[in-house]
Enzyme design. Sequence first.
Site, PDB file in Angstrom:
ATOM      1  N   GLU A 173      49.079  68.464  23.416  1.00 23.94           N
ATOM      2  CA  GLU A 173      50.316  67.831  23.859  1.00 23.94           C
ATOM      3  C   GLU A 173      50.842  68.456  25.135  1.00 23.94           C
ATOM      4  O   GLU A 173      50.463  69.557  25.511  1.00 23.94           O
ATOM      5  CB  GLU A 173      51.381  67.926  22.772  1.00 23.94           C
ATOM      6  CG  GLU A 173      51.517  69.294  22.102  1.00 23.94           C
ATOM      7  CD  GLU A 173      51.920  70.423  23.014  1.00 23.94           C
ATOM      8  OE1 GLU A 173      52.795  70.211  23.884  1.00 23.94           O
ATOM      9  OE2 GLU A 173      51.372  71.536  22.870  1.00 23.94           O
ATOM     10  N   GLU A 316      48.816  72.292  24.906  1.00 22.29           N
ATOM     11  CA  GLU A 316      47.761  71.566  25.618  1.00 22.29           C
ATOM     12  C   GLU A 316      46.468  71.412  24.814  1.00 22.29           C
ATOM     13  O   GLU A 316      45.486  70.916  25.336  1.00 22.29           O
ATOM     14  CB  GLU A 316      47.395  72.245  26.945  1.00 22.29           C
ATOM     15  CG  GLU A 316      48.526  72.446  27.917  1.00 22.29           C
ATOM     16  CD  GLU A 316      48.082  73.156  29.193  1.00 22.29           C
ATOM     17  OE1 GLU A 316      46.858  73.422  29.367  1.00 22.29           O
ATOM     18  OE2 GLU A 316      48.944  73.452  30.023  1.00 22.29           O
TER      19      GLU A 316
END
Length: 350
Positions: A173, A316
């Site tokens: 994300e 991430e």
Amino acid sequence: MLPEWVYRNCPEVSAVHREAAIARQAQLTKPTGALGRLEQLAIELAGLQATEEPRALRVPTIIFAGDHGIVAQGVSAYPQAVTIAMMANFASGGAAISVLARELGSSLEVVDAGTLAQEQMAGIVTDKPRNGTRDFSVEAALTPTDLAFAFEAGRRAVVRAKAGRPDLLILGEMGIGNTTTSAAIAASLLGVSAGEIAGSGTGVDAAGRAHKARVIDAAIARHGVAGASVEQILCAVGGLEIAAISGAMIAAAQARIPVLIDGFIVSVAALAAARLNPSCQPFQLASHQSAEQGHRLVLRALNVQPLISLDLRLGEGSGAAIALPLVRAACALHNGMATFAQANVPDRPA
């Protein structure tokens, strides 16, 4: 409120393949249990993938990005413009997950699931119902229609990834403010105060963390979602990229694709997915325990044990990517080691 497929049962773990994996581990040229968690990981994957040879070679990475109206309340150390800038950084190959994906031979897809970007960005898949969530301190973050769209966006990403016949998926994300949103979801799901969950996120100090917790507690009280349904919680205080990850996790499990869970935010999405559809939970493999304060509580609620703990707090999908070589090692050892009989090595006495 959510599409019917969200609640559809996922395949069961293959007991036949799991038992076969246990039997093989007992025959390999090593003392029983000598490879510790790696043995259990290989056994778990064999059952999830329904195969005698568990695999972790084809592992696409999908990053979902979204922006959060709650940033207006001063809960982040970084400005909201960073979300869009980082999406461009992902696409150009300069972000940490971009480097890790190249190193691991993993494809990388970035999905704009709800950022403030007004135009299509090069190298980014745009699949969003709106530009950012509303400020959940004053109104519901999402409408039921927004939430359903985000779940479908997660499912669509899994459908695209399935074309490459993945062994596992890494979901990550990006979104300034999403640790606040995740902490609000987790506090509501677990019935605890935000002070027990909210961490430093992008690097706020102790005063900033206390402010974040106050904002979250006030919002949960305002919306009355403590102990409410997952759907109600996600509408009240959720995020588009978080909802998309929850949808992707359920869709992946329904396709018998395990997911290597990343840090705090992805773990909160996993918890929401597991509460919505408990049959997806076996397909959630915890990669690491992050430095974010509430991650330990969320992992405990998921009843999973992370592979590593390196004080990461980047997000991430980076923690999952860093743990992937361990998963590959577990599979290689399980599939490639000789048995006592094959190697003509005396086994321990019966």
